[in-house]
Scaffold this active site. Structure first.
Site, mmCIF file in Angstrom:
data_model
loop_
_atom_site.group_PDB
_atom_site.id
_atom_site.type_symbol
_atom_site.label_atom_id
_atom_site.label_comp_id
_atom_site.label_asym_id
_atom_site.label_seq_id
_atom_site.Cartn_x
_atom_site.Cartn_y
_atom_site.Cartn_z
ATOM 1 N N CYS A 84 0.854 -1.319 0.084
ATOM 2 C CA CYS A 84 -0.130 -0.019 0.003
ATOM 3 C C CYS A 84 0.836 1.261 -0.113
ATOM 4 O O CYS A 84 1.269 1.766 -0.970
ATOM 5 C CB CYS A 84 -0.866 -0.125 0.970
ATOM 6 S SG CYS A 84 -2.312 1.081 0.736
ATOM 7 N N HIS A 180 -3.450 -5.080 1.708
ATOM 8 C CA HIS A 180 -2.685 -5.513 2.829
ATOM 9 C C HIS A 180 -2.747 -6.899 3.150
ATOM 10 O O HIS A 180 -3.647 -7.537 3.827
ATOM 11 C CB HIS A 180 -3.265 -4.838 4.005
ATOM 12 C CG HIS A 180 -3.079 -3.183 4.079
ATOM 13 N ND1 HIS A 180 -2.188 -2.542 5.047
ATOM 14 C CD2 HIS A 180 -3.589 -2.356 3.468
ATOM 15 C CE1 HIS A 180 -2.099 -1.310 4.686
ATOM 16 N NE2 HIS A 180 -2.943 -0.994 3.953
ATOM 17 N N GLU A 182 -0.982 -8.531 5.276
ATOM 18 C CA GLU A 182 -0.903 -8.891 6.757
ATOM 19 C C GLU A 182 -2.259 -8.724 7.415
ATOM 20 O O GLU A 182 -2.141 -9.091 8.587
ATOM 21 C CB GLU A 182 0.101 -7.941 7.410
ATOM 22 C CG GLU A 182 -0.217 -6.335 7.862
ATOM 23 C CD GLU A 182 -0.457 -5.525 6.466
ATOM 24 O OE1 GLU A 182 -0.060 -6.204 5.316
ATOM 25 O OE2 GLU A 182 -0.927 -4.512 6.380
HETATM 26 N N1 GLN Z 1 -3.215 6.340 0.905
HETATM 27 C C1 GLN Z 1 -2.159 5.972 1.745
HETATM 28 C C2 GLN Z 1 -0.989 6.697 1.014
HETATM 29 O O1 GLN Z 1 -0.895 6.968 -0.102
HETATM 30 C C3 GLN Z 1 -1.856 4.405 1.670
HETATM 31 C C4 GLN Z 1 -3.045 3.748 2.506
HETATM 32 C C5 GLN Z 1 -2.419 2.682 3.189
HETATM 33 O O2 GLN Z 1 -1.173 2.378 3.263
HETATM 34 N N2 GLN Z 1 -3.240 1.781 3.712
HETATM 35 O O3 GLN Z 1 0.124 6.810 1.697
#
Ligand code: GLN
Length: 197
Positions: A84, A180, A182
């Site tokens: 992410c 995610h 995890e």
């Molecule tokens: N939107 C977040 C970012 O750009 C990422 C969100 C996340 O890691 N769950 O940093």
């Protein structure tokens, strides 16, 4: 094998737990450590960049001097799993679906253009079945939390899409997901990463 979890901000504990459990289930010896400083980053064999807030993670790493070390280590072949916000940091160019261009430090390790907040704001978080057939994971519970997606993929292998949006990619020892793993209750992506180390 010493696997580092980049421990600046975000989903650190959950990744530490998932990686330890994956090692145990695979019956592999390995150490899972939190890595934050330049010295700690230098000592790991592989790195997980967890989800969180990519601008914050990038800026704090710049402040303590570890950003350039992470970049050098990835450029010289250290295996890395970006999740992410970790995917955001690994990208080459980034824009925000809601606010447009972002001014944030990027590692530029993956030849992809990325759209932040690609599925909407936090309240639009969701779970969806994802297929990563190319790495032997036909079904995975994708947890998307204010997730990005890849709007343009260059020299990378696309591992998964959700509709038209690219949500997982791989290039040599670098793997990244918009969701995610995890939090999925399924260790197969962490196991695949460990196998690649
Ligand atoms: N939107 C977040 C970012 O750009 C990422 C969100 C996340 O890691 N769950 O940093």
């Amino acid at each position: 094998m010493r696997i580092g979890i980049l421990s600046v901000q975000g989903d650190i504990y959950e990744n530490k737990t998932a990686t330890k459990s994956a090692l145990k289930e695979m019956d592999k010896h390995g150490e899972v450590v939190q890595a934050k400083t330049t010295e700690e980053i230098k000592k790991v064999d592989a790195l997980i960049i967890p989800g969180g807030e990519s601008t914050t993670i990038g800026r704090l790493c710049q402040e303590n001097g570890s950003f350039d070390v992470i970049k050098q280590r990835i450029d010289s072949g250290m295996p890395v799993l970006g999740i992410c916000a970790g995917l955001v940091l690994l990208s080459s160019t980034v824009s925000d679906r809601i606010t447009g261009k972002t001014e944030q430090p990027l590692l530029g390790a993956l030849d992809v253009s990325l759209e932040r907040n690609s599925f909407g704001r936090q309240i639009r978080s969701f779970e969806a079945d994802i297929s990563l057939g190319a790495i032997g994971i036909p079904r995975f519970n994708g947890v998307f939390i204010r997730a990005p997606s890849i709007s343009k993929a260059g020299d990378v292998e696309v591992l998964a899409k959700l509709g038209e949006k690219i949500v997982a990619v791989k290039k040599d020892k670098i793997m990244a997901t918009a969701f995610h793993p995890e939090l999925a209750g399924d260790l197969s992506i962490h196991k695949h990463f460990i196998e690649s180390i």
